[in-house]
Design a protein around this motif. Structure first.
Motif, PDB file in Angstrom:
ATOM      1  N   GLU A 119      11.770  32.872   6.503  1.00  0.00           N
ATOM      2  CA  GLU A 119      11.131  32.635   5.203  1.00  0.00           C
ATOM      3  C   GLU A 119      10.633  31.200   5.048  1.00  0.00           C
ATOM      4  OE1 GLU A 119      14.242  33.382   5.817  1.00  0.00           O
ATOM      5  OE2 GLU A 119      15.578  32.042   4.694  1.00  0.00           O
ATOM      6  N   LEU A 120      11.053  30.307   5.936  1.00  0.00           N
ATOM      7  CA  LEU A 120      10.611  28.916   5.808  1.00  0.00           C
ATOM      8  C   LEU A 120       9.309  28.616   6.562  1.00  0.00           C
ATOM      9  CD1 LEU A 120      13.964  26.921   5.915  1.00  0.00           C
ATOM     10  CD2 LEU A 120      12.667  27.755   3.957  1.00  0.00           C
ATOM     11  N   TRP A 121       8.791  29.598   7.274  1.00  0.00           N
ATOM     12  CA  TRP A 121       7.522  29.391   7.988  1.00  0.00           C
ATOM     13  C   TRP A 121       6.366  29.530   6.998  1.00  0.00           C
ATOM     14  CZ3 TRP A 121       6.611  28.601  13.389  1.00  0.00           C
ATOM     15  CH2 TRP A 121       7.764  28.541  14.172  1.00  0.00           C
ATOM     16  N   THR A 122       5.360  28.668   7.138  1.00  0.00           N
ATOM     17  CA  THR A 122       4.200  28.782   6.248  1.00  0.00           C
ATOM     18  C   THR A 122       3.225  29.847   6.760  1.00  0.00           C
ATOM     19  OG1 THR A 122       3.245  26.922   7.433  1.00  0.00           O
ATOM     20  CG2 THR A 122       4.307  26.427   5.344  1.00  0.00           C
ATOM     21  N   SER A 123       3.343  30.193   8.050  1.00  0.00           N
ATOM     22  CA  SER A 123       2.609  31.340   8.592  1.00  0.00           C
ATOM     23  C   SER A 123       3.544  31.991   9.607  1.00  0.00           C
ATOM     24  CB  SER A 123       1.300  30.883   9.247  1.00  0.00           C
ATOM     25  OG  SER A 123       1.541  29.800  10.126  1.00  0.00           O
ATOM     26  N   PRO A 124       3.358  33.285   9.905  1.00  0.00           N
ATOM     27  CA  PRO A 124       4.327  33.959  10.777  1.00  0.00           C
ATOM     28  C   PRO A 124       4.468  33.259  12.143  1.00  0.00           C
ATOM     29  CG  PRO A 124       2.869  35.550   9.732  1.00  0.00           C
ATOM     30  CD  PRO A 124       2.307  34.194   9.422  1.00  0.00           C
ATOM     31  N   ALA A 125       5.714  33.197  12.614  1.00  0.00           N
ATOM     32  CA  ALA A 125       6.048  32.385  13.796  1.00  0.00           C
ATOM     33  C   ALA A 125       5.286  32.796  15.050  1.00  0.00           C
ATOM     34  CB  ALA A 125       7.542  32.470  14.051  1.00  0.00           C
ATOM     35  N   PHE A 126       4.934  34.086  15.146  1.00  0.00           N
ATOM     36  CA  PHE A 126       4.255  34.534  16.364  1.00  0.00           C
ATOM     37  C   PHE A 126       2.788  34.899  16.094  1.00  0.00           C
ATOM     38  CE2 PHE A 126       8.780  34.926  17.194  1.00  0.00           C
ATOM     39  CZ  PHE A 126       8.857  34.139  18.343  1.00  0.00           C
ATOM     40  N   GLU A 127       2.253  34.345  14.992  1.00  0.00           N
ATOM     41  CA  GLU A 127       0.807  34.437  14.734  1.00  0.00           C
ATOM     42  C   GLU A 127       0.295  33.011  14.631  1.00  0.00           C
ATOM     43  OE1 GLU A 127       0.021  37.043  11.375  1.00  0.00           O
ATOM     44  OE2 GLU A 127       1.607  38.401  12.087  1.00  0.00           O
ATOM     45  N   PRO A 128      -0.041  32.406  15.778  1.00  0.00           N
ATOM     46  CA  PRO A 128      -0.394  30.985  15.799  1.00  0.00           C
ATOM     47  C   PRO A 128      -1.484  30.639  14.781  1.00  0.00           C
ATOM     48  CG  PRO A 128      -0.565  31.965  18.006  1.00  0.00           C
ATOM     49  CD  PRO A 128      -0.124  33.046  17.095  1.00  0.00           C
ATOM     50  N   ALA A 129      -1.267  29.549  14.045  1.00  0.00           N
ATOM     51  CA  ALA A 129      -2.250  29.111  13.048  1.00  0.00           C
ATOM     52  C   ALA A 129      -2.731  27.715  13.428  1.00  0.00           C
ATOM     53  CB  ALA A 129      -1.594  29.076  11.680  1.00  0.00           C
ATOM     54  N   ILE A 130      -4.032  27.493  13.267  1.00  0.00           N
ATOM     55  CA  ILE A 130      -4.585  26.156  13.506  1.00  0.00           C
ATOM     56  C   ILE A 130      -4.778  25.506  12.142  1.00  0.00           C
ATOM     57  CG2 ILE A 130      -6.480  24.836  14.536  1.00  0.00           C
ATOM     58  CD1 ILE A 130      -5.285  26.532  16.698  1.00  0.00           C
ATOM     59  N   VAL A 131      -4.098  24.406  11.903  1.00  0.00           N
ATOM     60  CA  VAL A 131      -4.190  23.726  10.602  1.00  0.00           C
ATOM     61  C   VAL A 131      -4.401  22.235  10.846  1.00  0.00           C
ATOM     62  CG1 VAL A 131      -2.675  25.448   9.518  1.00  0.00           C
ATOM     63  CG2 VAL A 131      -1.677  23.354  10.422  1.00  0.00           C
ATOM     64  N   ASP A 132      -4.620  21.480   9.753  1.00  0.00           N
ATOM     65  CA  ASP A 132      -4.848  20.038   9.904  1.00  0.00           C
ATOM     66  C   ASP A 132      -3.633  19.363  10.533  1.00  0.00           C
ATOM     67  OD1 ASP A 132      -7.330  20.268   8.880  1.00  0.00           O
ATOM     68  OD2 ASP A 132      -6.792  19.632   6.844  1.00  0.00           O
ATOM     69  N   GLY A 133      -3.896  18.383  11.368  1.00  0.00           N
ATOM     70  CA  GLY A 133      -2.803  17.671  12.027  1.00  0.00           C
ATOM     71  C   GLY A 133      -2.967  16.171  11.911  1.00  0.00           C
ATOM     72  N   HIS A 134      -2.318  15.433  12.819  1.00  0.00           N
ATOM     73  CA  HIS A 134      -2.402  13.975  12.807  1.00  0.00           C
ATOM     74  C   HIS A 134      -3.761  13.518  13.324  1.00  0.00           C
ATOM     75  CE1 HIS A 134       1.762  13.607  11.867  1.00  0.00           C
ATOM     76  NE2 HIS A 134       2.209  14.027  13.032  1.00  0.00           N
ATOM     77  N   SER A 135      -4.185  12.342  12.843  1.00  0.00           N
ATOM     78  CA  SER A 135      -5.379  11.728  13.424  1.00  0.00           C
ATOM     79  C   SER A 135      -4.954  11.004  14.695  1.00  0.00           C
ATOM     80  CB  SER A 135      -6.002  10.687  12.507  1.00  0.00           C
ATOM     81  OG  SER A 135      -5.999  11.130  11.210  1.00  0.00           O
ATOM     82  N   TYR A 136      -5.936  10.799  15.540  1.00  0.00           N
ATOM     83  CA  TYR A 136      -5.682  10.070  16.786  1.00  0.00           C
ATOM     84  C   TYR A 136      -6.846   9.114  16.965  1.00  0.00           C
ATOM     85  CZ  TYR A 136      -5.301   9.383  21.872  1.00  0.00           C
ATOM     86  OH  TYR A 136      -5.204   8.843  23.130  1.00  0.00           O
ATOM     87  N   ARG A 137      -6.544   7.830  17.018  1.00  0.00           N
ATOM     88  CA  ARG A 137      -7.570   6.797  17.107  1.00  0.00           C
ATOM     89  C   ARG A 137      -8.630   6.974  16.028  1.00  0.00           C
ATOM     90  NH1 ARG A 137      -8.347   5.998  23.512  1.00  0.00           N
ATOM     91  NH2 ARG A 137      -6.267   5.198  23.830  1.00  0.00           N
ATOM     92  N   GLY A 138      -8.140   7.238  14.807  1.00  0.00           N
ATOM     93  CA  GLY A 138      -9.047   7.324  13.668  1.00  0.00           C
ATOM     94  C   GLY A 138      -9.769   8.657  13.542  1.00  0.00           C
TER      95      GLY A 138
END
Ligand code: BES
Ligand code: ZN
Length: 490
Positions: A119-138
């Motif tokens: 219940e703590l997953w924001t999307s199902p654990a075995f349905e990979p989701a692409i979401v915003d992540g960290h920036s790298y070198r701006g």
């Protein structure tokens, strides 16, 4: 090219037969989207090794990985073991390679931890989701969220995708490569030792690249040179022969949960030192040279703890957070249960109570002795009329790997070329049993080059892998292979 273009030109074109690296890097750049899609396919298979309900998926996952390697010119088999299968694949490298060219073994694991609590997953654990992540070198980045994203499928795919780029560009790899993917790393590696013993010849290699660890931070690559060991047990304290009414019997006989909690409470003293007999025998203080090297890493303790939602350091008195993490042994409950744990109240004195307990070990601690000492501790503190039962879930010693090998230098060069920064030599608090077993059974040292970050939620809900780390990991692996191919074996 993105950032990597600015650091090109370090490929080791040391022999006339050397295959060019630059077009391989160009292939990686062009095929990024497909590489992410292939990782997502791998992540959709719920290969939870500890839970028999997922056995068929775990085998399917091994077959998926073997099929990937076959596409790249490997002879790949899915080898049955006493537990989950092992993927074993071999590529001879280019025909007519010079004698003395190396053979590199790659290790990773295709199994994953359970996804609970779901219940703590924001999307199902075995349905990979692409979401915003960290920036790298701006530059803004994305991340892939799924169980196994970084531990260890994403990292396994960094070398498989590097092989893919070499194969697509040159129709071969620059040197001989063997790949071994384990399906039980997250559940005790029971089959690993027998597998090594029965496949010694097929596994012969100069060094083993293990990609199952982290970077220092998103900009700074790392090579891990120290891993902690582990002893994992489950201890049950048996009391009455059945669960009893806590009004009728409460106060008249032993309550196993109370008794077990009291024993667990005695495992540490007020200075948080572990009270198991002989636990610190032979544990040496951190050598000054390593302390100085770690000080140079500028570790931010509050940032590290903050990522885990914690504001106060805690642990063995007289040690720093970094020391505790990489060079001090621990004893921790991983789970504790007994009695009624359902909704509402049920008045009951339980018949038994159980604790799952692990000790992380450092250099010179003998896992078998620690195991015996845990058993003795629980037996010595067991109240009259009760019985202790202990089950082992595996053990392995702490490991350090050479810091001055030609292979480490080759990897460091490739990492610098990829990230534009020197690789940090680091320790890790985690354990990878395979590293010690390969050292002992095959005489092969490991080179631990990983691309995870501290905030990747390894073993937690919403595990993720930054796509920058994936991309740079693939590039670094492709460059490492070129460096290895140009390194004559000792
Ligand atoms: N990839 C981890 C080890 C790790 C964790 C390395 C964090 C670097 C940072 C590995 O898959 C793992 O979790 N190993 C288990 C081993 C155990 C089940 C025997 C561990 O350390 O708990
Ligand atoms: Zn792992």
């Amino acid at each position: 090219m993105t950032q990597s273009g600015t650091h090109s030109g370090t490929a080791s074109a040391t022999t006339s037969a050397a295959l060019a690296l630059e077009p391989v890097l160009a292939t990686i750049e062009k095929t990024q989207a497909a590489a992410v899609e292939r990782l997502a396919e791998f992540l959709r298979i719920p290969s939870i090794s500890t839970d028999p309900a997922f056995d068929a998926d775990t085998t399917r996952c091994a077959e998926w990985a073997a099929a990937q390697l076959r596409e790249l010119g490997f002879r790949a088999e899915v080898v049955k073991t006493i537990g989950h299968p092992m993927v074993l694949a071999h590529h001879d490298g280019p025909s007519g390679q010079r004698s003395g060219s190396p053979r590199i073994l790659y290790y990773g694991h295709y199994d994953v931890q359970p996804a609970d609590p779901l219940e703590l997953w924001t999307s199902p654990a075995f349905e990979p989701a692409i979401v915003d992540g960290h920036s790298y070198r701006g530059k803004p980045g994305k991340r892939i969220v799924a169980r196994g994203a970084v531990d260890d499928k994403g990292q396994v795919m960094t070398f498989i995708e590097a092989f893919r780029a070499w194969h697509a560009t040159h129709g071969t790899l620059p040197c001989a490569v063997t790949v071994m993917l384990e399906g039980e790393e997250e559940s005790g590696s029971k089959s690993f030792e027998p597998f090594l013993k029965s496949h010694k010849e097929k596994l012969a290699a100069d060094v083993c690249v293990v990609s199952d660890t982290g970077m220092w931070d998103i900009e700074t690559p790392a090579i891990t040179t120290r891993l902690r060991g582990l002893v994992y047990v489950e201890v049950t304290l048996h009391g009455p022969s059945l669960d009893l009414h806590s009004g009728m019997y409460g106060g008249t006989l032993v309550n196993p949960i109370n008794a077990l909690a009291a024993i667990v409470g005695k495992l540490h003293d007020a200075d948080r030192r572990v009270q198991l007999k002989g636990f610190y025998d032979n544990v040496e203080p951190l050598p000054d040279a390593i302390r100085a090297q770690w000080a140079g890493l500028a570790f931010d303790e509050m940032e590290f703890l903050g990522e885990a939602g914690v504001k106060h350091p805690y642990g063995e008195k007289g040690t720093t957070t970094m020391e505790r993490m990489w060079s001090r042994p621990t004893c921790d409950c991983n789970g504790i249960y007994g009695g009624y744990t359902g909704k509402g109240a049920k008045t009951v004195i339980p018949a038994h109570a159980t604790v799952k307990l692990s000790c992380r070990l450092v250099a010179n601690q003998d896992p078998a002795k620690v195991h015996a000492s845990i058993e003795a501790f629980f037996k010595d503190h067991c109240p009259p009329g009760c019985r202790i039962e202990m089950v082992s879930h595996g053990m392995g010693p702490a490991i350090s790997v050479p810091t001055d090998s030609v292979w480490l230098r080759a990897a460091a060069k490739a990492l610098k070329a990829t990230f534009g920064k020197e690789a940090a030599l680091i320790g890790t608090g985690g354990s990878i049993p395979a590293v010690g077993l390969m050292q002992r059974e095959l005489g092969i040292d490991s080179l631990l080059v990983g691309f995870g970050l501290d905030d990747d939620h390894v073993h937690s809900p919403n595990e993720k892998f930054e796509l920058w780390c994936y991309r740079n990991g693939i590039e670094a692996q492709a460059r490492m292979l070129a460096e290895f191919a140009a390194t004559p074996r000792a």
